[in-house]
Design a protein around this motif. Structure first.
Motif, short mmCIF file in Angstrom:
data_model
loop_
_atom_site.label_atom_id
_atom_site.label_comp_id
_atom_site.label_asym_id
_atom_site.label_seq_id
_atom_site.Cartn_x
_atom_site.Cartn_y
_atom_site.Cartn_z
N MET A 1 0.83 -1.21 0.00
CA MET A 1 0.00 0.00 0.00
C MET A 1 0.86 1.26 0.00
O MET A 1 0.55 2.23 -0.72
N VAL A 2 1.94 1.26 0.77
CA VAL A 2 2.84 2.42 0.80
C VAL A 2 3.51 2.61 -0.55
O VAL A 2 3.62 3.72 -1.05
N SER A 3 3.95 1.50 -1.15
CA SER A 3 4.59 1.58 -2.46
C SER A 3 3.65 2.16 -3.50
O SER A 3 4.03 3.03 -4.30
N PHE A 4 2.40 1.70 -3.48
CA PHE A 4 1.43 2.21 -4.45
C PHE A 4 1.15 3.70 -4.22
O PHE A 4 1.02 4.47 -5.18
N ARG A 5 1.10 4.08 -2.96
CA ARG A 5 0.84 5.50 -2.63
C ARG A 5 2.00 6.39 -3.05
O ARG A 5 1.80 7.50 -3.54
N MET A 6 3.24 5.90 -2.89
CA MET A 6 4.41 6.73 -3.14
C MET A 6 4.87 6.70 -4.60
O MET A 6 5.33 7.70 -5.13
N SER A 7 4.76 5.54 -5.24
CA SER A 7 5.34 5.40 -6.58
C SER A 7 4.34 4.99 -7.64
O SER A 7 4.68 4.98 -8.83
N GLY A 8 3.12 4.64 -7.25
CA GLY A 8 2.14 4.18 -8.22
C GLY A 8 2.33 2.73 -8.61
O GLY A 8 1.59 2.20 -9.43
N ARG A 9 3.32 2.06 -8.00
CA ARG A 9 3.56 0.64 -8.27
C ARG A 9 3.16 -0.18 -7.05
O ARG A 9 3.32 0.26 -5.92
N LEU A 10 2.68 -1.39 -7.28
CA LEU A 10 2.22 -2.22 -6.18
C LEU A 10 3.36 -2.66 -5.27
O LEU A 10 3.17 -2.88 -4.08
N PHE B 1 15.36 3.59 -0.11
CA PHE B 1 15.48 4.87 0.58
C PHE B 1 14.18 5.15 1.34
O PHE B 1 14.05 4.78 2.49
N TRP B 2 13.18 5.75 0.71
CA TRP B 2 11.93 5.99 1.44
C TRP B 2 11.21 4.68 1.77
O TRP B 2 10.43 4.61 2.72
N GLY B 3 11.48 3.63 0.99
CA GLY B 3 10.77 2.37 1.21
C GLY B 3 11.38 1.46 2.26
O GLY B 3 10.81 0.42 2.58
N ALA B 4 12.53 1.82 2.83
CA ALA B 4 13.22 0.93 3.76
C ALA B 4 12.37 0.60 4.98
O ALA B 4 12.15 -0.57 5.32
N LEU B 5 11.91 1.63 5.67
CA LEU B 5 11.14 1.40 6.90
C LEU B 5 9.78 0.77 6.65
O LEU B 5 9.38 -0.17 7.36
N PRO B 6 8.99 1.23 5.65
CA PRO B 6 7.71 0.54 5.40
C PRO B 6 7.87 -0.94 5.07
O PRO B 6 7.09 -1.78 5.53
N ARG B 7 8.89 -1.27 4.28
CA ARG B 7 9.11 -2.67 3.93
C ARG B 7 9.44 -3.49 5.17
O ARG B 7 8.96 -4.61 5.36
N MET B 8 10.30 -2.93 6.03
CA MET B 8 10.67 -3.64 7.26
C MET B 8 9.47 -3.76 8.19
O MET B 8 9.17 -4.85 8.70
N ILE B 9 8.76 -2.66 8.44
CA ILE B 9 7.67 -2.66 9.42
C ILE B 9 6.60 -3.68 9.06
O ILE B 9 6.18 -4.49 9.89
N GLY B 10 6.15 -3.66 7.81
CA GLY B 10 5.09 -4.58 7.41
C GLY B 10 5.51 -6.03 7.48
O GLY B 10 4.82 -6.87 8.08
N SER B 11 6.66 -6.36 6.90
CA SER B 11 7.09 -7.76 6.85
C SER B 11 7.51 -8.27 8.22
O SER B 11 7.19 -9.40 8.60
N PHE B 12 8.22 -7.45 8.99
CA PHE B 12 8.68 -7.82 10.33
C PHE B 12 7.49 -8.09 11.25
O PHE B 12 7.42 -9.13 11.92
#
Length: 381
Positions: free
Chosen positions: A195-204, A210-221
């Motif tokens: 959801m964060v990726s789609f909101r920030m870059s338009g890609r699923l 860089f900006w995606g480091a923490l969202p990727r970690m938080i969700g998966s962790f």
């Protein structure tokens, strides 16, 4: 089969970590396939998604931490928090610092490579500030998020945030006994990076570090933590079905990563894979439990840290010295031998001793008798 308490009893969780590290390594090789003389590698669709191996690491990390420390964090105390922090620090900082010093020696000895790297990558890499941030793994704690001496440390920097939050998340998670609620929570967590990726870059789903480091970690962790709790509550009679979930998830991961554009399903599939492997049943479990996979898993952390800069160094050398095609083909196996050899030496020389020191340190503290009270001390002869 009772739920197991550590990855020592679930070899496939070690093995899948090793395969994930290999997947990331081959992805970086694929990124420089033309410079390395292995252009055919760049046409393999599955390898283009190798960056997602880091998201699999994040799921595994949350799952394994919960598997190991769930009982410890049924309630919080300063002693438990301090012990956990020390164990995590001794788990990652010794190897990370050793690899950073290796890179420092490399760029000091080869000034031409340092210049090439500064021009080919983020301009703020290899600065003094970036060195300090990489040393403390603080390179994703604040913006701007660029400036790395060792690119893979971006994920460690993000994961340290997860380590800080883990005891508090675990205290809440251990109190949840409703399986449907845990399933819903896992889905929300694992879809969060999408959801964060789609909101920030338009890609699923994308490979932003860089900006995606923490969202990727938080969700998966967090997804891994919740799935471990679900694993604990899964009846033993369902373990065979749980193992088959891993088989299906592995097949779907391969299919998903082979399509031209990521569908956004990978975090969910990684969650299903890890949850299923924890049962210790099925074909995927057998494959990830092979001696090769488990050995690879044991050296996966230093292998992940050491490989990127040396791939870059090889790409630079082949370009700088105008090495012919046949020479480039020889360079790749030499590089792989060096990466795997270095990872093994770091494992047996630094990583394993650091783990042993941490265990011995806290075992001695636990075995030590409690301090005498004042009256007891006065009564001593």
């Amino acid at each position: 089969m009772a739920a197991r308490g550590s990855t020592r009893n679930i070899p496939s969780l070690t093995g899948v970590r090793g395969i994930a590290a290999l997947w990331v390594l081959v992805y970086h090789l694929q990124s420089f396939s033309h410079q390395l003389g292995i252009g055919a590698l760049g046409s393999v669709p599955l390898l283009r998604g190798g960056w997602a191996g880091v998201d699999l690491f994040f799921v595994l990390s949350g799952f394994v931490l919960m598997l190991t420390h769930e009982k410890q964090f049924r309630a919080l105390s300063w002693e438990k928090l301090g012990r956990f922090a020390a164990l995590r620090a001794l788990r990652i900082y010794p190897v990370s610092t050793a690899v950073l010093l290796m890179i420092l020696a490399l760029v000091t000895i080869d000034a031409a490579f340092r210049t090439w790297f500064a021009q080919a990558a983020v301009p703020t890499n290899l600065t003094a500030t970036a060195f300090v941030r990489t040393l403390f793994l603080a390179n994703r704690w604040w913006l701007p998020a660029d400036g790395d001496w060792n690119q893979p440390t971006w994920s460690l920097s993000a994961e340290l945030v997860g380590y800080v939050a883990f005891p508090f998340i675990a205290v809440v998670a251990t109190r949840i006994r409703n399986r449907p609620a845990l399933i819903a929570m896992a889905i929300v967590c694992l879809l969060f990076p999408v959801m964060v990726s789609f909101r920030m870059s338009g890609r699923l789903y994308d490979d932003d570090i860089f900006w995606g480091a923490l969202p990727r970690m938080i969700g998966s962790f967090c997804g891994g933590i919740v799935l471990c709790r679900l694993h604990r509550l899964t009846p033993d009679v369902w373990r065979t079905l749980q193992g088959r979930i891993a088989d299906l998830a592995l097949l779907l991961v391969v299919v998903d990563m082979a399509i031209p554009h990521a569908s956004g399903a990978a975090p969910l599939l990684f969650g299903l894979l890890v949850y299923g492997l924890a049962a210790g049943r099925g074909a995927a479990n057998a494959w990830f439990s092979t001696p090769f996979s488990v050995l690879l898993g044991r050296i996966s952390f230093p292998l992940y840290l050491v490989h990127v800069m040396f791939i870059l160094w090889l790409a630079y050398g082949l370009e700088y010295y105008h090495v012919p095609e046949w020479g480039r083909l020889l360079g790749v196996p030499l590089l792989l031998g060096f990466c795997f050899g270095s990872a093994w030496l770091l494992h047996i020389g630094i990583e394993r001793p650091a783990h042993g020191f941490a265990r011995a340190l806290f075992e001695r503290r636990q075995a030590a008798p409690p301090p005498l009270t004042r009256s007891e001390a006065q009564a001593q002869p």
